[in-house]
Design a protein around this motif. Structure first.
Motif, mmCIF file in Angstrom:
data_model
loop_
_atom_site.group_PDB
_atom_site.id
_atom_site.type_symbol
_atom_site.label_atom_id
_atom_site.label_comp_id
_atom_site.label_asym_id
_atom_site.label_seq_id
_atom_site.Cartn_x
_atom_site.Cartn_y
_atom_site.Cartn_z
ATOM 1 N N ASP A 270 52.720 78.430 69.496
ATOM 2 C CA ASP A 270 53.182 78.569 68.112
ATOM 3 C C ASP A 270 52.307 79.545 67.337
ATOM 4 O OD1 ASP A 270 55.263 76.793 68.491
ATOM 5 O OD2 ASP A 270 54.119 75.053 67.786
ATOM 6 N N ARG A 271 51.008 79.486 67.580
ATOM 7 C CA ARG A 271 50.086 80.380 66.878
ATOM 8 C C ARG A 271 50.325 81.832 67.304
ATOM 9 N NH1 ARG A 271 43.843 79.105 66.969
ATOM 10 N NH2 ARG A 271 44.602 77.267 65.917
ATOM 11 N N ILE B 11 45.006 79.831 72.751
ATOM 12 C CA ILE B 11 45.787 79.799 71.520
ATOM 13 C C ILE B 11 47.144 79.213 71.860
ATOM 14 C CG2 ILE B 11 46.826 81.180 69.688
ATOM 15 C CD1 ILE B 11 44.692 83.272 70.179
ATOM 16 N N ARG C 4 53.441 82.981 65.587
ATOM 17 C CA ARG C 4 53.188 83.244 64.163
ATOM 18 C C ARG C 4 52.481 84.574 63.963
ATOM 19 N NH1 ARG C 4 51.715 77.735 64.040
ATOM 20 N NH2 ARG C 4 49.512 78.287 63.941
ATOM 21 N N ARG C 5 51.488 84.848 64.826
ATOM 22 C CA ARG C 5 50.767 86.123 64.719
ATOM 23 C C ARG C 5 51.698 87.304 64.988
ATOM 24 N NH1 ARG C 5 44.831 85.071 67.439
ATOM 25 N NH2 ARG C 5 44.087 83.683 65.794
#
Length: 128
Positions: free
Chosen positions: A22-23, A19, A26-27
């Protein structure tokens, strides 16, 4: 079944490798926002919470998420439960149970510095 610190690190690296950063960020933000609005989100957005759990709870919020998901945070904040934890910690255990816990403490993450003989992690686990 015994899991070493290496196993946990590899699993975490696998999660991070698969992952993009950035992901993950965000999570973490989504989970933090959800946690701060838990009273309403847990009822109104149950399906969204379930979906996010299935995608994986980010490491940084995992402790808080577990408390919220199992309801222990709510129980701890309930005025009727004030002092219960302290009273349970002082309560004398039967010797058989105490022996079982001591054996398990020594088998919990034996290579992790916090959980080695009389480490901080063992002292905290003893109170769970």
């Amino acid at each position: 079944f015994e899991m070493s610190d290496t196993d946990a690190q590899e699993r975490e690296q696998h999660y991070v490798r698969n992952i993009d950063g950035d992901r993950v960020l965000r999570r973490e933000v989504k989970w933090s926002n959800m946690a701060s609005n838990w009273e309403t989100d847990s009822v109104e957005r149950f399906e969204k919470i379930k979906e996010r759990c299935r995608k994986g709870v980010p490491s940084k919020v995992r402790g808080v998420a577990w408390q919220l998901l199992c309801g222990s945070r709510h129980d701890m904040q309930n005025p009727m439960n004030k002092g219960v934890y302290e009273a349970l910690k002082k309560k004398k255990m039967d010797p058989e149970t105490e022996g079982t816990i001591e054996r398990d403490l020594n088998r919990t993450f034996p290579t992790h510095v916090m959980f080695q003989e009389e480490g901080v992690g063992q002292a905290k686990l003893r109170n769970v």
